[in-house]
Write a protein that holds these residues in place. Structure first.
Motif, PDB file in Angstrom:
ATOM      1  N   GLN A   1       1.099  -3.448  14.221  1.00 13.29           N
ATOM      2  CA  GLN A   1      -0.457  -2.338  14.871  1.00 13.29           C
ATOM      3  C   GLN A   1      -0.371  -0.553  13.322  1.00 13.29           C
ATOM      4  OE1 GLN A   1      -0.884   0.266  18.122  1.00 13.29           O
ATOM      5  NE2 GLN A   1      -1.778  -1.602  18.959  1.00 13.29           N
ATOM      6  N   TYR A   2      -1.501  -0.436  13.216  1.00 15.35           N
ATOM      7  CA  TYR A   2      -1.330   0.772  12.079  1.00 15.35           C
ATOM      8  C   TYR A   2      -2.758   1.599  12.525  1.00 15.35           C
ATOM      9  CZ  TYR A   2      -1.679   3.417   7.434  1.00 15.35           C
ATOM     10  OH  TYR A   2      -1.454   4.098   6.817  1.00 15.35           O
ATOM     11  N   LYS A   3      -1.830   2.718  12.985  1.00 16.77           N
ATOM     12  CA  LYS A   3      -3.472   3.844  13.027  1.00 16.77           C
ATOM     13  C   LYS A   3      -3.255   4.956  12.275  1.00 16.77           C
ATOM     14  CE  LYS A   3      -1.766   3.890  17.619  1.00 16.77           C
ATOM     15  NZ  LYS A   3      -1.013   4.937  18.854  1.00 16.77           N
ATOM     16  N   THR A   4      -5.044   5.060  11.809  1.00 16.43           N
ATOM     17  CA  THR A   4      -5.176   5.906  10.868  1.00 16.43           C
ATOM     18  C   THR A   4      -6.927   6.609  10.970  1.00 16.43           C
ATOM     19  OG1 THR A   4      -4.769   6.978   8.101  1.00 16.43           O
ATOM     20  CG2 THR A   4      -5.932   4.266   9.239  1.00 16.43           C
ATOM     21  N   THR A   5      -6.461   7.076  10.009  1.00 18.08           N
ATOM     22  CA  THR A   5      -7.982   8.114  10.125  1.00 18.08           C
ATOM     23  C   THR A   5      -8.904   7.460   8.947  1.00 18.08           C
ATOM     24  OG1 THR A   5      -8.175  10.159   8.648  1.00 18.08           O
ATOM     25  CG2 THR A   5      -7.149  10.273  10.807  1.00 18.08           C
TER      26      THR A   5
ATOM     27  N   LEU B   1       0.739  -1.016  -0.130  1.00 14.98           N
ATOM     28  CA  LEU B   1      -0.215   0.118   0.243  1.00 14.98           C
ATOM     29  C   LEU B   1       0.611   1.432   0.077  1.00 14.98           C
ATOM     30  CD1 LEU B   1      -2.517  -0.927   2.487  1.00 14.98           C
ATOM     31  CD2 LEU B   1      -2.852  -0.337   0.186  1.00 14.98           C
ATOM     32  N   LYS B   2       2.382   0.955   0.104  1.00 20.61           N
ATOM     33  CA  LYS B   2       2.891   2.463   0.747  1.00 20.61           C
ATOM     34  C   LYS B   2       2.908   2.096  -0.395  1.00 20.61           C
ATOM     35  CE  LYS B   2       4.420   1.729   5.108  1.00 20.61           C
ATOM     36  NZ  LYS B   2       5.697   1.893   6.227  1.00 20.61           N
ATOM     37  N   VAL B   3       4.410   1.603  -1.540  1.00 18.51           N
ATOM     38  CA  VAL B   3       4.484   1.828  -2.836  1.00 18.51           C
ATOM     39  C   VAL B   3       2.996   2.809  -3.751  1.00 18.51           C
ATOM     40  CG1 VAL B   3       4.670   0.762  -4.768  1.00 18.51           C
ATOM     41  CG2 VAL B   3       6.496   0.332  -2.279  1.00 18.51           C
ATOM     42  N   MET B   4       2.088   1.863  -3.799  1.00 18.75           N
ATOM     43  CA  MET B   4       0.636   2.188  -4.664  1.00 18.75           C
ATOM     44  C   MET B   4       0.361   3.835  -3.598  1.00 18.75           C
ATOM     45  SD  MET B   4      -2.067  -0.936  -4.154  1.00 18.75           S
ATOM     46  CE  MET B   4      -3.021  -0.100  -5.002  1.00 18.75           C
ATOM     47  N   ALA B   5       0.964   3.953  -2.961  1.00 23.68           N
ATOM     48  CA  ALA B   5       0.119   5.455  -2.388  1.00 23.68           C
ATOM     49  C   ALA B   5       1.327   5.977  -3.011  1.00 23.68           C
ATOM     50  CB  ALA B   5       0.261   5.338  -0.806  1.00 23.68           C
ATOM     51  N   ASP B   6       2.698   6.259  -2.724  1.00 21.51           N
ATOM     52  CA  ASP B   6       3.051   7.037  -3.441  1.00 21.51           C
ATOM     53  C   ASP B   6       3.139   6.922  -5.156  1.00 21.51           C
ATOM     54  OD1 ASP B   6       4.976   7.369  -1.460  1.00 21.51           O
ATOM     55  OD2 ASP B   6       6.591   5.992  -1.741  1.00 21.51           O
ATOM     56  N   ASP B   7       3.176   6.444  -5.428  1.00 21.34           N
ATOM     57  CA  ASP B   7       2.636   6.087  -7.298  1.00 21.34           C
ATOM     58  C   ASP B   7       1.914   6.756  -7.557  1.00 21.34           C
ATOM     59  OD1 ASP B   7       4.817   4.087  -7.429  1.00 21.34           O
ATOM     60  OD2 ASP B   7       3.959   2.525  -8.071  1.00 21.34           O
ATOM     61  N   TYR B   8       1.151   6.595  -6.992  1.00 23.67           N
ATOM     62  CA  TYR B   8      -0.399   7.308  -7.293  1.00 23.67           C
ATOM     63  C   TYR B   8      -1.013   8.712  -6.297  1.00 23.67           C
ATOM     64  CZ  TYR B   8      -1.331   3.456 -10.175  1.00 23.67           C
ATOM     65  OH  TYR B   8      -1.306   2.380 -11.631  1.00 23.67           O
ATOM     66  N   ASP B   9       0.217   9.645  -5.463  1.00 18.79           N
ATOM     67  CA  ASP B   9      -0.339  10.521  -5.241  1.00 18.79           C
ATOM     68  C   ASP B   9      -1.317  10.251  -4.671  1.00 18.79           C
ATOM     69  OD1 ASP B   9       0.420  12.875  -4.422  1.00 18.79           O
ATOM     70  OD2 ASP B   9      -1.312  14.008  -5.356  1.00 18.79           O
ATOM     71  N   THR B  10      -1.571   9.031  -3.105  1.00 18.68           N
ATOM     72  CA  THR B  10      -2.439   9.401  -2.441  1.00 18.68           C
ATOM     73  C   THR B  10      -1.656   8.914  -0.883  1.00 18.68           C
ATOM     74  OG1 THR B  10      -4.198   8.508  -1.870  1.00 18.68           O
ATOM     75  CG2 THR B  10      -3.206   6.873  -2.931  1.00 18.68           C
ATOM     76  N   HIS B  11      -3.006   8.252  -0.116  1.00 19.09           N
ATOM     77  CA  HIS B  11      -2.514   8.199   1.091  1.00 19.09           C
ATOM     78  C   HIS B  11      -3.307   7.118   1.190  1.00 19.09           C
ATOM     79  CE1 HIS B  11      -0.895  12.279   2.489  1.00 19.09           C
ATOM     80  NE2 HIS B  11      -2.020  11.960   2.556  1.00 19.09           N
ATOM     81  N   ILE B  12      -2.276   5.964   1.596  1.00 21.21           N
ATOM     82  CA  ILE B  12      -2.419   4.358   2.595  1.00 21.21           C
ATOM     83  C   ILE B  12      -4.107   4.535   2.608  1.00 21.21           C
ATOM     84  CG2 ILE B  12      -2.538   2.825   4.003  1.00 21.21           C
ATOM     85  CD1 ILE B  12       0.389   3.278   3.505  1.00 21.21           C
ATOM     86  N   ASN B  13      -4.781   5.545   3.714  1.00 22.43           N
ATOM     87  CA  ASN B  13      -5.316   5.500   4.509  1.00 22.43           C
ATOM     88  C   ASN B  13      -6.966   5.938   2.996  1.00 22.43           C
ATOM     89  OD1 ASN B  13      -5.100   8.269   4.660  1.00 22.43           O
ATOM     90  ND2 ASN B  13      -6.366   8.602   5.411  1.00 22.43           N
ATOM     91  N   TYR B  14      -6.687   6.800   2.491  1.00 18.86           N
ATOM     92  CA  TYR B  14      -7.490   6.699   1.264  1.00 18.86           C
ATOM     93  C   TYR B  14      -7.513   5.389  -0.091  1.00 18.86           C
ATOM     94  CZ  TYR B  14      -7.633  11.601   2.006  1.00 18.86           C
ATOM     95  OH  TYR B  14      -7.226  12.517   3.042  1.00 18.86           O
ATOM     96  N   LEU B  15      -6.286   4.893  -0.221  1.00 20.80           N
ATOM     97  CA  LEU B  15      -6.004   3.429  -0.884  1.00 20.80           C
ATOM     98  C   LEU B  15      -7.646   2.485  -0.414  1.00 20.80           C
ATOM     99  CD1 LEU B  15      -2.748   3.323  -1.795  1.00 20.80           C
ATOM    100  CD2 LEU B  15      -5.135   3.217  -3.394  1.00 20.80           C
TER     101      LEU B  15
END
Length: 123
Positions: free
Chosen positions: A73-77, A32-46
């Motif tokens: 463990q992963y924290k996000t909104t 997800l981190k790689v995808m977020a970087d590639d698509y200019d987004t955040h992991i939580n949006y994915l």
């Protein structure tokens, strides 16, 4: 997010978002981190995109025996309404929220994902 008040921009907290802590596979998180970087987004949006797709299908085929052993463990909104719907869905289908979140990664629609500047929008 920003709001216009009396002709001035005021920074405001998006009350539609809530903090949530979950456990997710480290391998999935790295993907997800790689995808977020590639698509200019955040992991939580994915994650929100994938979860919304699973909720729209209203079905899940998940084998509890195949749960990953590398969970961290992963924290996000998350959007509050989406998170509430996710909790109801998980309970109805007798699976854990973690399982639904990991399962939903395969349903992420990259055309429907918010970009990184979304949180800086003006309303």
């Amino acid at each position: 997010m920003w709001k216009i008040s009396n002709g001035k921009l005021i920074q405001a907290t998006d009350i539609a978002r809530v903090k949530f802590r979950t456990n997710i596979s480290a391998a999935v998180l790295e993907k997800l981190k790689v995808m977020a970087d590639d698509y200019d987004t955040h992991i939580n949006y994915l994650l929100e995109s994938g979860v919304q797709a699973v909720l729209n299908q209203n079905t899940i085929v998940y084998d509890k025996a195949t749960r990953p052993t590398d969970r961290v463990q992963y924290k996000t909104t998350y959007d509050a309404d989406l998170l509430e719907a996710l909790k109801v869905f998980a309970k109805q289908h007798q699976v854990y929220i973690n399982d639904v979140i990991e399962y939903s990664v395969q349903y992420i629609d990259l055309k429907d994902v918010k970009n990184t500047s979304y949180k800086h929008r003006v309303e």
